[in-house]
Structure formats: C-alpha cells, structure tokens
Design a protein around this motif. Structure first.
Motif, short mmCIF file in Angstrom:
data_model
loop_
_atom_site.label_atom_id
_atom_site.label_comp_id
_atom_site.label_asym_id
_atom_site.label_seq_id
_atom_site.Cartn_x
_atom_site.Cartn_y
_atom_site.Cartn_z
N ASP A 412 -5.49 -27.06 22.87
CA ASP A 412 -5.58 -28.00 21.76
C ASP A 412 -5.90 -29.42 22.21
OD1 ASP A 412 -3.15 -28.56 22.89
OD2 ASP A 412 -1.95 -28.20 21.09
N ASP A 420 -10.31 -32.30 14.11
CA ASP A 420 -8.89 -31.93 14.04
C ASP A 420 -8.69 -30.68 13.20
OD1 ASP A 420 -8.24 -34.08 15.60
OD2 ASP A 420 -7.67 -35.38 13.94
N ALA A 421 -9.46 -30.56 12.14
CA ALA A 421 -9.32 -29.39 11.26
C ALA A 421 -9.78 -28.11 11.95
CB ALA A 421 -10.12 -29.61 9.98
N GLU A 422 -10.74 -28.23 12.88
CA GLU A 422 -11.26 -27.05 13.57
C GLU A 422 -10.45 -26.67 14.79
OE1 GLU A 422 -16.08 -27.55 12.89
OE2 GLU A 422 -15.03 -28.93 14.26
N ARG A 423 -9.69 -27.62 15.34
CA ARG A 423 -9.04 -27.43 16.64
C ARG A 423 -7.87 -26.45 16.55
NH1 ARG A 423 -8.59 -32.40 17.67
NH2 ARG A 423 -10.64 -32.46 18.65
N TYR A 424 -7.71 -25.67 17.59
CA TYR A 424 -6.62 -24.69 17.70
C TYR A 424 -5.26 -25.35 17.71
CZ TYR A 424 -3.49 -21.34 20.04
OH TYR A 424 -2.44 -20.53 20.39
N ASP A 425 -4.33 -24.77 17.00
CA ASP A 425 -2.91 -25.11 17.08
C ASP A 425 -2.15 -23.80 16.90
OD1 ASP A 425 -0.16 -25.77 15.70
OD2 ASP A 425 -0.79 -27.63 16.68
N THR A 428 -0.18 -24.06 13.38
CA THR A 428 -0.87 -24.37 12.13
C THR A 428 -2.30 -23.87 12.05
OG1 THR A 428 -1.62 -26.53 12.96
CG2 THR A 428 0.56 -26.44 11.91
N ASN A 429 -2.94 -23.59 13.19
CA ASN A 429 -4.33 -23.13 13.16
C ASN A 429 -4.58 -22.16 14.31
OD1 ASN A 429 -6.99 -22.88 12.33
ND2 ASN A 429 -7.66 -24.82 13.26
N LYS A 431 -6.28 -19.61 14.65
CA LYS A 431 -7.64 -19.09 14.76
C LYS A 431 -8.65 -20.21 15.05
CE LYS A 431 -6.50 -14.84 13.74
NZ LYS A 431 -6.57 -13.76 14.77
N GLY A 432 -8.14 -21.39 15.36
CA GLY A 432 -9.02 -22.53 15.58
C GLY A 432 -9.72 -22.49 16.92
N ARG A 434 -10.45 -23.21 20.60
CA ARG A 434 -9.66 -23.47 21.80
C ARG A 434 -10.52 -24.21 22.81
NH1 ARG A 434 -5.12 -20.49 22.82
NH2 ARG A 434 -5.69 -20.28 25.02
#
Length: 781
Positions: A412, A420-425, A428-429, A431-432, A434
């Motif tokens: 991340d 930020d919306a696309e980034r892996y977490d 919270t995300n 499937k974002g 990496r």
C-alpha cells in the motif's frame, strides 16, 4: 556437488551459449551472397519475431551471378519492391512499412524461380512485445493520443558553445561553461559560437546535436546524435560523424510507477563528442521501473527504432550508477547481446538477490528498535549490531531500509499513477492495486494460490544471523540465540511476523530462470568494467562488484571478462571513471570486433582485452595508484547479514538448502541448555547449508518471452529466411534452441554485438567469504 559435475554443467552451458557467443562476435556483413546459389532475406532491425511499430529494415542477399533487376518483393501479396535499392555499400536494403499486427510474410523472388520467405511478427508500438500483459492501471502523459501513451515524436537541436582555450582553440563548453544550448536551424548562431568536435572515426563537425523524444512501450525514449540539420540521414546512409556505436544511459534507484516517466538524460558529452549515438528509455530508469523484463523490452524496442531510423549498430555500451548498474547487470545476463559492454558504477547485480540484504536489514531493524521484544540481559548497540549486519555503520541499514523496503515491498505504498481509491488496503480495499516490485513482475513470478497475490522469491528459513560474529567471539551466545529467535519475518503485506519468510514457489524458480536473480550464467557474453568507490554508509557497498565476480567464477571458472576499477571518491570511485571507462571499453570492443577467429564470444572477450585494462585503484581524480595492495584500504569490502551468516560473497542464494542442527557444529562456543533449547525451537527444520546450491537455483534462460506463459519460456530460434521452390533444397540456417541465428542478430550489436573489533571481523568475514569455496551447481535441465 563434486567439481567434476560442476565442470560438466559448465561445459553444457558453454556448448549452448557458444553458438550465440560466436554469432555475437561476427562483424557487420556488408554485401555479398548468402551462398553461391541461395537467395536470403535478413531482418536487420531486430529479431523478426520482435518487430514493433509496423516497419522493419530488411536486406535481400542475392545469389552469386544474379541481378537486382530480377528481384521482386512482396509482403502478404503487397508489392514492396520500390522500397528496396542497391545502396552505396553494394547491399540491397529497404524499409518495409505498413506491417499489420501479427504475422507478415515477406517473399523475395527472382525471375528464374528462386525464392525466399521470412515471417515478420509485428507488435504494437505501445507494447507489449515479450513482457506479457501490461501492468494496470497506467497513467499516460499529457497529450497522449491513446491509452498506450503514443504521441508524436519531437526533435530538438542543441549545440555546445565554443570556449577559447589558452591556445586559442575552439573546444566544447559541455561539462564546463554553459553546457548545451538551444539551437534553432532557422536562425543559427554564428559558426564561431559553436564548438567543434572530432569523433573517434576522424570526422570533425560543428558540435550540434539532435535530441529525438518519443513514446513506445507506453513510456518515453530519447535519442541524441551529432547532427547536421542541413544534411539528410537515412539508415543506409547515416551522416559520417556517427561512428555506428551506441551508448545507453540509465537512471538510478529502484522503484515502481504506474505512469509514464522521463527518459534519463542523453546529453552525454563523453559519448556524443566521440561520435556515439546516446539513447535511453524511461523504463530503463530503475527508480521509475525496477522490473527486469520491461527494462529489457523497452531497450530492445528502442534499439530497433534506432536502427530503422539511423542505421545499423557496431556495438552497444551501457553506463549508469546504482539503479543504472542494476539494469545493466540483470539485463545483460537475461538478454545477452543487448549490450556488448557495460560500465556499471556503484553497482548492484540485480534487484532480487539484493532484496535478501534489504529484507534482512529491515527485519534486524525491527528487532533492534523494539527493545520490548528483548529477553532480559540481551543488549545491543550500533557497533555490535553492525557485526551482524556486515557493515561498520548501522546507518547503512537504516538508509537502505527507509528508502527501499516500503517503496518496493509494501503493497500500500503510494506509488505514482495509482490513486488512493485504487490502492490496495488489506481491510478496506483488498482487491486494490498492490504497489510492490513482485506485483509488477507477476508475469514472471506468478500468483499465490492462497490469495492471488504475486509470489515472492525471498526466504530466511534456516539463516543463522550473526553466526560468524558468534564464532569469532564478538557477540555472545545469548545475543545470537535471542536475535535468531525473535528476528522473524514479514507476511505478504510486509507486516512483521514471528515466523520466518518462506519463499513462494514456483516464484523462486522463476526468479532464477528469468534472471531476476542474476546468477551470471550468461554474463560471460559481456565485457564489464565495474566502477567502484568506498561506501560512507549510503548502502552502495563495494562488495557487490565482488559478488558478481564470485558468480562469474562459479558459473564459468573465470572472471576475466570483468574488470574492477576502485577509487577514493565516495561511491563513484573517480570523477573521471565514466569517461575513462567509456574510452577503455570502446578499445576493448573494437578489438573483439576485429577478431574473426572461429571462437566463442566469451573466449574472445577475454583474449582480446587490452593488456592495460585490468583491476586498478585511483586517488579519485584520475590518477591511478600503482600499489595494488592499497586498493582494499581505499575501497573496503564489507559484507551482508547473509555473508555473516555463512553465505559466500556471491549472495544469490535466496532460499538455502537445510542441514540438521547440531550442537557440535558450534564448538568452542558454549550455549546454556536454555539457550540451546531456544535455538532448537528457532530452527526446527535445520539451518542453512551454504555449501550446497540454493533451493530451485538454476541458470537463467536467455531471451524469454512472457507473452503467452506466466514464468516465461525461451523464445527459441529466431525466424530465419527459408528457401522456396527450386531453392528449397538448400535449407536454412538453424542453431540451438533459445539462441539467435547470425542473420537475425544486427539489433543486438557487434554485428551490425565494499572500533577495531568490527574492522577485524569485517575484514575476516569479507576475506573468508571471497575465499570460501563457492558451491558447485547442480546439473540443470
């Protein structure tokens, strides 16, 4: 493994690589028939199956006694004869344009029925060519015409201002006053304002350069050449100041971006003033793109374009420091022939064997900087922990870790081009995107079945951190036991774990096969001058040049194709080394070029090396120190946590083979029963046996494609001209699978080819690591 087996493996590698080596050493073929009776077609700009952008420079080689007037040419039925002509050198060459994506069949025919055919495979100028599915998302530069970041090519002219020397001579001001300045062909400065330069082929011209900037493979490239704006330039008739040599510049660092970048500077006076064309691609800037296969792909595509626009290349030299050296070393091994000579400065052999040092530093820092995890009575200080790290300055580990662990290993991390919306977490995300080096190299490593993330070719199971320091009496048994029990590892999201890291498979094997872990199995095909200065604690350790040397010795029984130049200037060695190195490398490659003996290229590289090109040290400002024994004092050779743990200085064993844990192996060290119980719990499956090859260790398969297979496959024999009709019985040339026929090699060149206790331990470890027998290699399929 027994020495006899190692030698057998070496002979097999020599047999397989010898064909390529010999072919790379061939001089340019200017004119003449393919054979007495055979008509042949040669694709000059690249391998015929790696063409991109819709055009290809092609030569037709006529049978003895035939006339060019008899020649007919077509591409998939389209008449292309008008593109071909007999040039000044007597060769029949032409540029076929308008190639369709995919296979294009080019046929040459003579009026007497003899014919030849070759299939050219054309790829999009935006890529990919062989690197496989491209990383997403990707943000293009402003003004891009499409999602592949294609854009019109631009040309800028610059000139070197004249400087009046003490003798009144008109000399270049580049590197002195002013640097290059804009040149307007429509309103040029007076001739007295422009410096002149005499190239190494004896042509004196005004020092005017043209810089071409464009986009391919979704990123920027740049090409600079001495250029007369008033004169034409064609690939079959380049302007005479070009010496037909190429210098490739590289960036620095190691990083991961998801957007277009800027190509490293090509206004290199040392190269341009001598007549070299200077080229770079944004993807060869490791700080922007640290992934091997896209580094190589971009360079191969850019070289193809250069040949099609400027002409055939005699040979190619790479230059660059730090991440720039990383690109040179790993690409030269994985795609041998792309460079004929390299000038790595402040060098790294590759990204993924270096990663073992980076991860070890990170884990040791996590242990040292969290005293709440220590057992009572176990105390460390910067000097003592340095004994474990292999470097006298603990800051070395902090700097390397802070700069690169997050940037290349933390999924991340805020890599450019990913919102930020696309980034892996993980929460919270999940499937974002990496942002790790492993994930941008997923085509090489493949995905883990448990979570779908890219595999990691890293491991520290069985590694006994601080072993040499323990056996030397410089750290205590309590420190050794506690460190190894608590150093732990990191999970796939780079979070600390009590468990050690287990390498993912087949990612580990794929890392070796691809060259991402550079074992130097193909590096004997390249002439190397490694430029090296002392490390002040900024992680550019001089041991890495010796790591490459150890790998060459293990793989080929010699390191004679590598020369190490040390110097007193921190990190770079000498302020003059890049220029001196270029001149020396040029002489070395010119000697190889003139050697027409029927010998493998690796042998020619060694035998044709000029006698004055050898290991040396300097005062840092251009004066060679004649006392060779002074070099280790000027450029100390430190080591790594793995070398302190027992690995050889080759440091490319990313997952060690294990042996049983035995208390007797630590004699005369005395562990308490509690300490030994702790060690047994730490190493339940055994400890590293550094005398054996690493798990999954194997040779790099040269010239792999990832277009249709995760993990890659060798490209095999390049498409070659085949006879048709009456001439079919003559056959067509073929060489060993994975190698490139002589008539398909022009794009690759040389064708048309390193506190008293610590210091004592550091020297002892470094010397022991270099003297330690580097393990033999298992037989390879």
């Amino acid at each position: 493994m027994k020495e006899s087996n190692k030698n057998t493996g070496s002979r097999l590698r020599v047999a397989a690589a010898g064909v390529l080596a010999t072919l790379l050493a061939l001089p340019p073929s200017y004119g003449g028939a393919a054979s007495d009776q055979q008509l042949r077609i040669r694709v000059l700009s690249n391998r015929a199956d790696l063409i991109s952008g819709g055009d290809a420079l092609v030569e037709v080689m006529m049978p003895a006694g035939s006339s060019a007037a008899q020649l007919r040419m077509d591409e998939d039925g389209r008449d292309v004869r008008q593109a071909f002509a007999a040039r000044k050198d007597g060769r029949i060459t032409g540029m076929i344009t308008g190639l369709s994506l995919g296979d294009n069949v080019v046929t040459a025919r003579l009026s007497d029925g003899r014919a030849a055919q070759i299939t050219i495979k054309n790829h999009p100028i935006g890529g990919p060519v062989f690197a496989g599915p491209q990383v997403q998302p990707w943000v293009c530069q402003a003004g891009a015409l499409d999602k592949q970041c294609n854009a019109p090519t631009t040309y800028d002219f610059l000139y070197a201002p004249a400087v009046i020397s003490g003798g009144g001579a008109n000399v270049p001001g580049v590197g002195g006053v002013g640097g290059f300045r804009p040149y307007d062909p429509a309103n040029p400065p007076s001739s007295s304002q422009i410096a002149t330069t005499t190239t190494d082929n004896g042509v004196t011209v005004p020092y005017i350069i043209r810089v071409e900037t464009g986009y391919m493979d979704r990123d920027q490239y740049a090409i600079a050449a001495l250029y007369d704006p008033a004169q034409p330039w064609t690939p079959w008739s380049p302007q005479p100041q070009w010496n037909r040599k190429l210098l490739i510049t590289h960036g620095a660092s190691c990083g991961i971006d998801h957007q277009t970048g800027t190509a490293p500077s090509v206004t290199d006076d040392a190269g341009l003033s001598r007549g070299f064309i200077v080229m770079s691609t944004a993807l060869d800037n490791a700080g922007h793109n640290c992934a091997l296969i896209t580094q190589a792909e971009s360079l191969i595509m850019a070289k193809e374009h250069l040949i099609e626009a400027y002409g055939e290349i005699r040979y190619t030299i790479g230059t660059g420091c730090s991440g720039g050296s990383l690109v040179q070393y790993q690409v030269a091994n994985a795609y041998p022939g792309l460079y004929q000579g390299i000038l790595p400065q402040c060098s790294f052999p590759d990204a993924w064997s270096t990663a073992q040092q980076l991860v070890d530093y990170h884990l040791i820092r996590e242990y040292v900087e969290h005293p709440d995890r220590w057992a009572p009575g176990v105390v460390w200080d910067p000097v003592t922990i340095g004994l474990v790290e292999g470097h006298p300055n603990h800051v070395n580990s902090i700097v390397l870790d802070e700069l690169y662990f997050t940037a290349t290993g933390d999924p991340d991390n805020p890599c450019a081009g990913v919102s930020d919306a696309e980034r892996y977490d993980a929460q919270t995300n999940p499937k974002g995107v990496r942002c790790t080096l492993a994930d941008v190299m997923v085509n090489v490593f493949g995905r883990r079945p448990q979570d779908g993330f890219a595999g990691r070719p890293l491991d520290n199971i069985g590694v006994q951190y601080g072993l040499s320091a323990l056996m030397s009496g410089l750290i205590t048994p309590a420190q050794f036991a506690d460190l190894n029990a608590k150093v732990g590892g990191a999970d796939i999201d780079a979070e600390p774990t009590a468990e050690r890291i287990a390498a993912d498979r087949p990612a580990l094997a794929n890392a070796y096969r691809s060259g991402a872990i550079n074992t130097a199995s193909n590096l004997d095909q390249t002439a190397i001058i490694d430029l090296r200065g002392p490390d002040p604690g900024a992680f550019h350790d001089s041991y890495r040049a010796w790591a490459v040397r150890a790998r060459l010795e293990r793989e080929h029984g010699t390191h004679a194709n590598q020369v190490i130049w040390g110097g007193a200037a921190p990190i770079i060695g000498d302020v003059n080394y890049t220029t001196f190195g270029l001149v020396a490398m040029d002489r070395w490659l010119a000697a190889i070029e003139k050697d027409h003996r029927d010998l493998p290229l690796a042998q020619k590289i060694i035998e044709d090396k000029p006698a004055d090109i050898h290991d040396q040290c300097s005062d840092g400002i251009g004066h060679v120190i004649p006392v060779e024994e002074a070099c280790p004092l000027i450029v100390p050779i430190y080591s790594t946590p793995r070398v302190v743990a027992g690995e050889s200085i080759a440091t490319d064993n990313n997952k060690c083979t294990l042996k049983p844990l035995r208390r007797s192996d630590y004699t005369p060290v005395q562990f308490s029963d509690a300490q030994w119980a702790q060690i047994e719990q730490t190493f339940p499956t055994g400890v590293c046996d550094w005398s054996k090859p690493g798990v999954d260790e194997q040779d790099t398969i040269p010239w792999q494609t990832y277009h249709d297979r995760v993990g890659g496959r060798g490209l095999g024999v390049a498409p070659a001209s085949r006879p048709l009709g009456a001439s079919a019985s003559a056959g067509s040339p073929r060489v060993l699978s994975g190698q490139i026929p002589a008539d398909e090699l022009p794009a690759t060149g040389l064708v048309g080819v390193r506190l008293a206790g610590f210091v004592a331990l550091g020297i002892a470890i470094a010397v022991a690591a270099m003297m330690r027998p580097v393990r033999g290699r298992r037989s390879r399929p």
